[in-house]
Design a protein around this motif. Sequence first.
Motif, PDB file in Angstrom:
ATOM      1  N   GLU A  98       0.728  -1.011   0.058  1.00  0.00           N
ATOM      2  CA  GLU A  98      -0.030   0.055  -0.076  1.00  0.00           C
ATOM      3  C   GLU A  98       0.940   1.113  -0.045  1.00  0.00           C
ATOM      4  O   GLU A  98       2.051   1.129   0.289  1.00  0.00           O
ATOM      5  CB  GLU A  98      -0.821  -0.042   1.389  1.00  0.00           C
ATOM      6  N   ASN A 123      -1.735  -2.232  -3.771  1.00  0.00           N
ATOM      7  CA  ASN A 123      -2.848  -2.033  -2.676  1.00  0.00           C
ATOM      8  C   ASN A 123      -3.807  -3.070  -2.600  1.00  0.00           C
ATOM      9  O   ASN A 123      -4.995  -2.794  -2.773  1.00  0.00           O
ATOM     10  CB  ASN A 123      -3.397  -0.488  -2.564  1.00  0.00           C
ATOM     11  N   CYS A 124      -3.440  -4.435  -2.824  1.00  0.00           N
ATOM     12  CA  CYS A 124      -4.572  -5.409  -3.098  1.00  0.00           C
ATOM     13  C   CYS A 124      -4.290  -6.564  -2.027  1.00  0.00           C
ATOM     14  O   CYS A 124      -3.122  -6.692  -1.819  1.00  0.00           O
ATOM     15  CB  CYS A 124      -4.620  -5.859  -4.561  1.00  0.00           C
ATOM     16  N   ARG A 154     -12.332  -4.357  -5.652  1.00  0.00           N
ATOM     17  CA  ARG A 154     -11.384  -3.305  -5.421  1.00  0.00           C
ATOM     18  C   ARG A 154     -11.013  -2.932  -3.930  1.00  0.00           C
ATOM     19  O   ARG A 154     -10.497  -2.142  -3.378  1.00  0.00           O
ATOM     20  CB  ARG A 154     -11.877  -2.127  -5.858  1.00  0.00           C
ATOM     21  N   SER A 155     -11.749  -4.119  -2.924  1.00  0.00           N
ATOM     22  CA  SER A 155     -11.254  -3.929  -1.661  1.00  0.00           C
ATOM     23  C   SER A 155     -11.023  -5.038  -0.950  1.00  0.00           C
ATOM     24  O   SER A 155     -11.062  -6.075  -1.669  1.00  0.00           O
ATOM     25  CB  SER A 155     -12.682  -3.302  -1.127  1.00  0.00           C
ATOM     26  N   GLY A 181      -6.880  -1.106  -4.229  1.00  0.00           N
ATOM     27  CA  GLY A 181      -7.931   0.113  -3.562  1.00  0.00           C
ATOM     28  C   GLY A 181      -7.144   1.558  -4.324  1.00  0.00           C
ATOM     29  O   GLY A 181      -7.414   2.367  -3.978  1.00  0.00           O
ATOM     30  N   ASP A 182      -6.156   1.353  -5.196  1.00  0.00           N
ATOM     31  CA  ASP A 182      -5.356   2.678  -5.491  1.00  0.00           C
ATOM     32  C   ASP A 182      -5.930   3.028  -6.852  1.00  0.00           C
ATOM     33  O   ASP A 182      -6.862   2.163  -7.718  1.00  0.00           O
ATOM     34  CB  ASP A 182      -4.046   2.365  -5.751  1.00  0.00           C
ATOM     35  N   HIS A 248      -9.154   4.032   0.969  1.00  0.00           N
ATOM     36  CA  HIS A 248      -8.331   3.728  -0.032  1.00  0.00           C
ATOM     37  C   HIS A 248      -8.018   5.095  -0.867  1.00  0.00           C
ATOM     38  O   HIS A 248      -8.729   5.715  -1.110  1.00  0.00           O
ATOM     39  CB  HIS A 248      -9.318   2.774  -1.200  1.00  0.00           C
TER      40      HIS A 248
ATOM     41  N   ALA B 249     -11.306  -0.453   4.316  1.00  0.00           N
ATOM     42  CA  ALA B 249     -11.867   0.658   3.667  1.00  0.00           C
ATOM     43  C   ALA B 249     -13.261   0.541   3.359  1.00  0.00           C
ATOM     44  O   ALA B 249     -14.212   1.244   3.524  1.00  0.00           O
ATOM     45  CB  ALA B 249     -11.062   1.516   2.856  1.00  0.00           C
TER      46      ALA B 249
END
Lengths: 289, 367
Positions: A98, A123-124, A154-155, A181-182, A248, B249
């Motif tokens: 991240e 960021n995964c 995405r999360s 999430g980027d 994110h 998040a």
Amino acid sequence: MSIFVDTNTKVVVQGATGHQGQFHIGEMLNFGTKVVAGVTPGKQGEEVHGVPIFNTVQEAVMETDANTSLVLVPARFSKDAVFEALDAGITTLVVITENIPFHDAMEFVHYAMYKGAVVIGPNCPGIASPGKKAKVGILPSGIFVKGHVGVASRSGTLTYEIVNSLSERGIGQSTCVGLGGDPIIGTTFIDALNAFEQDTETKAVVLVGEIGGTAEEDAAEHITQHIRKPVFAFIAGRTAPPGKRMGHAGAIIARGKGTAKSKIKAFEKAGVKLASFPTEIADLVEKYG
Amino acid sequence: MKLFEYRGKQLFQKYGISIPKGTVIEYEGDHSNLFFPCVLKAQVPVGGRGKAGGIQLAQTREVAKEKLAGIFQMKIGGFQVKKVLAEEKIGVKKELYLSYTLDRSRRMPLLMMSGKGGMDIESVADNLIFKEWINPLIGIQRFHIRGILAKLELEKDEEKKIAPIVLKLYKLFREYDCELVEINPLVISGDEQVIALDAKVIVNDDALYRHPDLVAEHQELTMLEKEAKEKGIAFIQLEGNIGVIANGAGLTMATLDALTHYKGKGGVFLDLGGTDDPEKVKQAFELMKKAKPKVILLNLFGGITKCDTVAKGVSTVISKEGIDCPVISRIKGCNEEIAKDILKDAGLITAGSLQDAAKRSSDLAGW
């Protein structure tokens, strides 16, 4: 079949000897993943859970035929690590780290395209194909059951929740991929949809989207034209205010773009079935059969 | 991080992009460097300051004093004005728009220009905004600039003056790890100079470590948000009165959405992330308490992070520090039964599902 990772996947872990590296090498081995090498400069000759450590990716690839890299190195060194893996001939990269600067991600994503390689993240949480005993990442192993639903998200935690609720109903997964999430990521919803459409094992697809950017709108348009398999979706951030980064880096409504409303509208138009709560995805998939 | 206009202009100057002559006024009585006539511009990290009265012309020192007093009293978009930029007035012949952003879909820098400068770019018709995507592997080339300038229907000598600015701004965008650099308007002045009248620069927070010359001000954040940022906690203040703590998040956002479904309103977004470190959990709860929510909703999914270790952290904080509002928890995943017992013993209300938790929180919060 499955997408991106399967029984041919041979993993080299970059950043193998740190706390995270050691722990997740163990977890991946327990899942059945072929973790064949680790890389930490200066630690050649050491072992983590019996996996040999090399100084460079090149040496790891030469000795072990690794074809997939899990990148766990700190954000400041990630660009270098990805370039190193790509130049060593790695064809699939899973970047967990991240806080990688966006411009760095942009550069390595384009270099990967030039090399014809697949980048998942950054960021995964990584990717898992339960039927193929292949997990490359930090996803919790216990939530998966093998089956025919493909998941792209995405999360992280939200995906675990959704996958877990699918598994509790006996609805298994072909592959579950965390896209990251980027704002700048390598593999998009469209790439995942194309792969799932081709994959004979996948019969339905679940997308977990969130505010920020237009990845869901792009996916909706793509679904209308190219995807025949049923698609289900959940969008997080319906109540997020504009201009705030919701945890994110990519989850931000900027200059009027990236609202949940626009994404939901696009998906509805494309015939995607939408859930109001995360666990409702399992209800929708179950109802569909 | 969004830079103040004057900080953005300092960067422009560093890259050889002309800006108006100006001076930064740090407090109301700071008039010594003023010149006349001048334009007084409130420095705030939000748009719309012109409409709010944050930009004013002063012909004389007397008028300037009076206007500065007014501007320093202003709150624009919730932000108290703390600095004012005083600039020379530029005679404008043409107003253009020039920006670089990161195109998330194509994952490339996107160059945008328009002949309709000076207004909000979102209100400009699409066919009047011209775009060039720049592959980062080759960087900006002359053909990109030739191509876009040709569409703007400028005079030849205007093109010649603007082309280097398009190039310089790209360099700034890449070298300073920007998410956005925008000059709106970029003007051609009465005496044929090309000048950046405004500067909007957003630098990627994750790359700030490479730019020690930029002071991390984060003036767009609230006091509590700043404190959270220093502690490495994802914490956002919202308009409602229910504090949401979750891990991840996406899950935190989904929890806020569930509240809205039951007519509740989230007041705080707090993402614990992958931590089960009791110290971090403690810091998170302390921040939450400072935000004074009416109800706290704790939503956890345990994967690699076990539910019970987070629950232990939460119960330790609550038993030691106490908490003066109801806490509703919803726990799912690895070791959830142990976690539920721990939280029940700590006096928390445990709910069976997210829907149940959201409904109860909303009811308690009085929505």
